[in-house]
Design an enzyme around this catalytic site. Structure first.
Site, PDB file in Angstrom:
ATOM      1  N   ASN A   9      -8.240   1.111  -3.109  1.00 53.94           N
ATOM      2  CA  ASN A   9      -8.582   1.426  -4.499  1.00 53.94           C
ATOM      3  C   ASN A   9      -8.539   0.094  -5.255  1.00 53.94           C
ATOM      4  O   ASN A   9      -7.471  -0.388  -5.608  1.00 53.94           O
ATOM      5  CB  ASN A   9      -7.551   2.424  -5.064  1.00 53.94           C
ATOM      6  CG  ASN A   9      -7.737   2.660  -6.555  1.00 53.94           C
ATOM      7  OD1 ASN A   9      -8.740   2.238  -7.141  1.00 53.94           O
ATOM      8  ND2 ASN A   9      -6.778   3.332  -7.171  1.00 53.94           N
ATOM      9  N   LYS A  11      -9.404  -0.612  -8.138  1.00 49.62           N
ATOM     10  CA  LYS A  11      -9.159  -0.482  -9.588  1.00 49.62           C
ATOM     11  C   LYS A  11     -10.152  -1.370 -10.355  1.00 49.62           C
ATOM     12  O   LYS A  11     -11.256  -1.609  -9.863  1.00 49.62           O
ATOM     13  CB  LYS A  11      -7.694  -0.790  -9.919  1.00 49.62           C
ATOM     14  CG  LYS A  11      -6.751   0.038  -9.041  1.00 49.62           C
ATOM     15  CD  LYS A  11      -5.347   0.112  -9.534  1.00 49.62           C
ATOM     16  CE  LYS A  11      -4.517   0.969  -8.586  1.00 49.62           C
ATOM     17  NZ  LYS A  11      -3.156   1.179  -9.036  1.00 49.62           N
ATOM     18  N   HIS A  95      -6.630  10.213 -10.530  1.00 54.52           N
ATOM     19  CA  HIS A  95      -5.651   9.139 -10.370  1.00 54.52           C
ATOM     20  C   HIS A  95      -4.731   9.127 -11.598  1.00 54.52           C
ATOM     21  O   HIS A  95      -5.188   9.388 -12.714  1.00 54.52           O
ATOM     22  CB  HIS A  95      -6.369   7.789 -10.226  1.00 54.52           C
ATOM     23  CG  HIS A  95      -5.430   6.703  -9.807  1.00 54.52           C
ATOM     24  ND1 HIS A  95      -4.572   6.097 -10.691  1.00 54.52           N
ATOM     25  CD2 HIS A  95      -5.190   6.144  -8.599  1.00 54.52           C
ATOM     26  CE1 HIS A  95      -3.853   5.195 -10.041  1.00 54.52           C
ATOM     27  NE2 HIS A  95      -4.203   5.201  -8.771  1.00 54.52           N
ATOM     28  N   GLU A  97      -3.583   6.832 -13.320  1.00 54.55           N
ATOM     29  CA  GLU A  97      -4.023   5.928 -14.399  1.00 54.55           C
ATOM     30  C   GLU A  97      -5.120   6.580 -15.240  1.00 54.55           C
ATOM     31  O   GLU A  97      -5.209   6.351 -16.446  1.00 54.55           O
ATOM     32  CB  GLU A  97      -4.492   4.591 -13.795  1.00 54.55           C
ATOM     33  CG  GLU A  97      -3.298   3.778 -13.299  1.00 54.55           C
ATOM     34  CD  GLU A  97      -3.597   2.824 -12.167  1.00 54.55           C
ATOM     35  OE1 GLU A  97      -4.777   2.526 -11.893  1.00 54.55           O
ATOM     36  OE2 GLU A  97      -2.623   2.371 -11.525  1.00 54.55           O
ATOM     37  N   GLU A 167       0.730  10.295  -4.840  1.00 49.07           N
ATOM     38  CA  GLU A 167       1.040   8.995  -5.420  1.00 49.07           C
ATOM     39  C   GLU A 167       2.100   9.148  -6.505  1.00 49.07           C
ATOM     40  O   GLU A 167       1.768   9.464  -7.665  1.00 49.07           O
ATOM     41  CB  GLU A 167      -0.218   8.375  -6.041  1.00 49.07           C
ATOM     42  CG  GLU A 167      -1.326   8.108  -5.046  1.00 49.07           C
ATOM     43  CD  GLU A 167      -2.209   6.930  -5.463  1.00 49.07           C
ATOM     44  OE1 GLU A 167      -2.450   6.058  -4.638  1.00 49.07           O
ATOM     45  OE2 GLU A 167      -2.623   6.890  -6.640  1.00 49.07           O
ATOM     46  N   GLY A 173       1.887   0.294  -8.225  1.00 48.82           N
ATOM     47  CA  GLY A 173       1.806  -1.048  -8.811  1.00 48.82           C
ATOM     48  C   GLY A 173       3.152  -1.615  -9.225  1.00 48.82           C
ATOM     49  O   GLY A 173       3.212  -2.634  -9.912  1.00 48.82           O
ATOM     50  N   SER A 212       2.361   1.214  -3.843  1.00 49.30           N
ATOM     51  CA  SER A 212       2.947  -0.016  -3.300  1.00 49.30           C
ATOM     52  C   SER A 212       2.994  -0.051  -1.766  1.00 49.30           C
ATOM     53  O   SER A 212       3.952  -0.562  -1.173  1.00 49.30           O
ATOM     54  CB  SER A 212       4.333  -0.262  -3.899  1.00 49.30           C
ATOM     55  OG  SER A 212       4.234  -0.413  -5.315  1.00 49.30           O
ATOM     56  N   GLY A 233      -3.725   0.226  -3.441  1.00 49.90           N
ATOM     57  CA  GLY A 233      -4.189  -0.463  -4.643  1.00 49.90           C
ATOM     58  C   GLY A 233      -4.138  -1.967  -4.450  1.00 49.90           C
ATOM     59  O   GLY A 233      -4.996  -2.566  -3.802  1.00 49.90           O
ATOM     60  N   GLY A 234      -3.104  -2.586  -4.998  1.00 49.82           N
ATOM     61  CA  GLY A 234      -2.985  -4.049  -4.991  1.00 49.82           C
ATOM     62  C   GLY A 234      -3.245  -4.686  -3.636  1.00 49.82           C
ATOM     63  O   GLY A 234      -3.970  -5.697  -3.551  1.00 49.82           O
TER      64      GLY A 234
HETATM   65  P1  PGA Z   1      -0.693   0.236  -5.562  1.00 48.07           P
HETATM   66  O1  PGA Z   1      -1.709   1.328  -6.153  1.00 48.07           O
HETATM   67  O2  PGA Z   1      -0.898   0.206  -4.070  1.00 48.07           O
HETATM   68  O3  PGA Z   1      -1.070  -1.045  -6.227  1.00 48.07           O
HETATM   69  O4  PGA Z   1       0.678   0.696  -5.925  1.00 48.07           O
HETATM   70  C1  PGA Z   1      -1.980   2.521  -5.477  1.00 48.07           C
HETATM   71  C2  PGA Z   1      -2.926   3.365  -6.283  1.00 48.07           C
HETATM   72  O5  PGA Z   1      -2.787   3.383  -7.513  1.00 48.07           O
HETATM   73  O6  PGA Z   1      -3.834   4.012  -5.736  1.00 48.07           O
END
Ligand code: PGA
Length: 258
Positions: A9, A11, A95, A97, A167, A173, A212, A233-234
């Site tokens: 992802n 983002k 998601h 966010e 999640e 994050g 994470s 994500g990251g």
């Molecule tokens: P993250 O994000 O791996 O940076 O924690 C995961 C996500 O929001 O899908």
């Protein structure tokens, strides 16, 4: 039998040059890894670039959102049919966010899920609790409410065409990952909830963990019996990290099949 899936992802990150470098590093590295499934969920403006670059690879294309409406006078919207036009297979819906920063309710998420299914996209439905909800013992209730909103709008059978991503909001994050046991407990709850209505459907349901995930913790998470891969994500923005996470998924598959 479920196959592990690792979905990146991205983002709201990247540009034409960095996307190209990332995809050109990831594609050849994943080509020989046949035992799991992979996807990258890119920002809308880069769909054409990603579609073109991913052609012929074993990495599927996805996006991070879809409009709940089919088409017409919805300024700024991107429809499911448009995503199909670009060869998308997956779309992330709900998601945290989008729920928190864009005010998407369970109901809106359910409409987006329905739009995806109608156009044969595979929704990656995100569910998960905030830290305050976890500390109040509400994890199960929150996840159940988020799942039930979709089932109510689309039917239980529609879950057979989706991927779920658990999640926990407090792990996204933040560098604070759920332990494998914490993830497994919630994944098992989700599967049991579906199994109460349809055992076969529950057995086939792919449930990803997100929050994470890194190369350093992926193998332990993916070793859990109800963790069927990850939404990353990251770490999906760094080719080496993402490739290592995909390798961890293959390693977990090989243990299951042995
Ligand atoms: P993250 O994000 O791996 O940076 O924690 C995961 C996500 O929001 O899908």
């Amino acid at each position: 039998m479920r196959t592990k899936l690792v979905a990146g992802n991205w983002k709201m990150n990247g540009n034409l040059a960095s996307n190209q470098a990332l995809l050109e590093a990831v594609i050849p590295a994943l080509a020989p890894l046949k035992r799991a499934n992979y996807a990258v969920c890119v920002p809308f403006p880069y769909l054409a670039q990603a579609q073109h670059t991913l052609r012929g690879s074993n990495v599927a294309l996805g996006t991070q959102d879809v409009c709940q409406f089919d088409g017409g006078a919805y300024t700024g919207g991107v429809s499911a049919a448009m995503l199909v036009d670009f060869g998308c297979r997956y779309v992330i819906v709900g998601h945290s966010e989008r729920r928190s920063a864009f005010g998407e309710s369970d109901e809106v998420v359910a409409f987006k899920f329905a739009a995806a299914i109608k156009h044969r996209l595979t929704p990656i439905l995100c569910v998960g609790e905030t830290l305050a909800e976890r500390e109040s013992g509400l994890t199960e209730a929150v996840v159940a409410r988020q799942l039930d909103a979709v089932v109510k709008r689309c039917s239980l059978a529609a879950l057979g065409q989706c991927v779920i991503a658990y999640e926990p909001v407090w792990a996204i994050g933040t560098g604070r990952t759920a332990t494998p046991q914490q993830a497994q407990a919630v994944h098992a709850t989700i599967r049991a909830r579906v199994a109460a209505a349809d055992r076969r459907l529950a057995d086939e349901l792919v449930i990803l963990y997100g929050g994470s995930v890194k190369a350093a913790n992926a193998a332990q998470l993916f070793a859990m019996p109800d963790v069927d891969g990850g939404l990353i994500g990251g770490a999906s923005l760094a080719a080496d990290e993402f490739i290592a996470i995909c390798r961890a998924a293959v390693g977990a598959e090989e243990i299951v099949r042995a």
